[in-house]
Design an enzyme around this catalytic site. Structure first.
Site, short mmCIF file in Angstrom:
data_model
loop_
_atom_site.label_atom_id
_atom_site.label_comp_id
_atom_site.label_asym_id
_atom_site.label_seq_id
_atom_site.Cartn_x
_atom_site.Cartn_y
_atom_site.Cartn_z
N ASN A 38 0.23 2.29 2.70
CA ASN A 38 0.35 0.91 2.20
C ASN A 38 1.49 0.70 1.20
O ASN A 38 1.55 -0.34 0.58
CB ASN A 38 -0.99 0.39 1.67
N TYR A 39 2.42 1.65 1.08
CA TYR A 39 3.61 1.39 0.26
C TYR A 39 4.70 0.68 1.08
O TYR A 39 5.63 0.13 0.51
CB TYR A 39 4.23 2.68 -0.28
N GLY A 40 4.60 0.80 2.41
CA GLY A 40 5.68 0.25 3.24
C GLY A 40 6.96 1.06 3.15
O GLY A 40 8.04 0.54 3.44
#
Ligand SMILES: NC(=O)c1ccc[n+]([C@@H]2O[C@H](COP(=O)([O-])OP(=O)(O)OC[C@H]3O[C@@H](n4cnc5c(N)ncnc54)[C@H](OP(=O)(O)O)[C@@H]3O)[C@@H](O)[C@H]2O)c1
Length: 327
Positions: free
Chosen positions: A63-65
């Protein structure tokens, strides 16, 4: 002329992996610069600069991308000398993820990273109320992925903004399932010294340090405002504010870089810390931060004063990026 130090390496606890003592954090507020509007090419350059400086430990997350950026930056020929860590949430939108969902998340991460294996796969930001789910349901299901060679070692990270007393990690360490933990520790939040490091040191579980600097030490004015709020709440004596620079005893050179340098040095030399993660989207910061992490320990007298003045504080400066949390 400043003395530029070469990267130093250490053993990542019982994993036996050889890692740089400075690890590139690809999350936090910066997310390699993605959090500050940088282009993908600029973030790739940040990763390349870290590798060129000898960093071989990189930490990212679903979910940090930034997994695809890490995947793009790394050349296949250098993969084997790197130690790559990524993570998956075990709770999403208030619902516990099933083992199948977590395995699917791992496979998605590998695809974005363009890798067949991740060296450390963490369960991300696990809160005290979900740590049993991590231990009893999720971690055992990941064994097959380990046996298939897609995961080197299992890790777990705490949710620092919601778990100031590190309640989740002792249970995880005690389970024996996780070889690596990620823990928050800094000058104004020192309680991992009593609550976590004795356990990791006794068991050989490796430690990755997060929140060494975050915004409290990097954003102008934030440290002073925090100290004032702590005085107002009676957690620090008012006399502290009579000093124009209440943490000046840690920083022989005045100015904002002084405290960032001190905060990284403080984290690096804490007994029990293996890798200090630093997050940045700025190549200039990357180089100064690496040099801070490689610098000598702060003087013993300053360390003693930091413990005496601030050792009782808990949960200070543990802010997280807003919206659907990227912890
Ligand atoms: N629960 C979890 O699993 C969790 C939670 C938090 C963090 N982490 C991991 O830990 C890593 C490190 O945490 P963090 O990102 O908060 O890193 P950090 O190193 O504690 O703080 C970095 C922040 O300080 C700024 N900064 C860094 N060096 C600077 C300098 N020399 N001068 C001025 N500003 C500076 C950065 O902005 P610039 O981009 O401007 O340099 C960034 O906003 C994350 O990237 C992530 O991998 C994990």
């Amino acid at each position: 002329m400043n003395d530029v130090r070469d990267m130093q390496y250490t053993t990542l606890g019982r994993t036996g992996l050889k890692v740089s003592v400075a690890g590139l954090g690809c999350g936090g507020f910066s997310r390699l610069g993605q959090g500050h509007g940088r282009s993908v090419a600029q973030s790739v350059d940040v990763v390349r600069a870290a590798l060129d400086a000898g960093v071989n430990f990189l930490d990212t997350a679903e979910n940090y991308g930034t997994e695809a950026i890490v995947g793009q930056a790394i050349k296949p020929s250098e993969r084997d000398r790197l130690v790559i860590s990524t993570k998956t949430m075990i709770v999403e939108a208030g619902q516990r993820r099933t083992p199948a969902q977590v395995v699917a998340s791992l496979h998605g991460s590998l695809k974005r990273l363009r890798m067949e294996r991740v060296d450390v796969f963490h369960l991300h930001a696990v809160s005290p109320q979900h740590v049993d789910h991590a231990i009893e349901v999720i971690a055992p299901a990941l064994r097959k992925e380990q046996e298939a060679g897609r995961i080197g070692h299992l890790g777990i990270t705490e949710t620092a903004p919601n778990d100031h007393s590190h309640a989740a990690l002792p249970k995880a360490i005690d389970s024996g399932l996780f070889d690596v933990v990620m823990v928050a520790f800094h000058l104004l939040h020192q309680n991992a010294r009593e609550r976590v490091f004795p356990l990791t040191r006794a068991s050989g579980v490796a430690t990755l340090l997060m929140f060494a600097v975050r915004r409290i030490f990097s954003e102008p004015g934030r440290l002073q405002a925090t100290l004032e709020a702590l005085v107002q709440r009676g957690e620090l004596p008012a006399a502290l504010l009579e000093d124009a620079s209440p943490l000046g005893f840690l920083t022989p050179q005045p100015g904002p870089l002084g405290i960032i340098d001190a905060a990284y040095r403080y984290a690096r030399h804490e007994p029990g810390v293996d890798v200090v993660l630093f997050g940045t989207g700025n190549i200039g910061h990357l180089h100064t931060n690496i040099q801070s992490i490689l610098a000598d320990p702060l003087p013993a007298q300053a360390l003693a004063l930091a413990q005496q003045r601030f050792g009782h504080l808990v949960g200070v400066g543990l802010d997280a990026p807003g919206i659907a949390a990227r912890p």
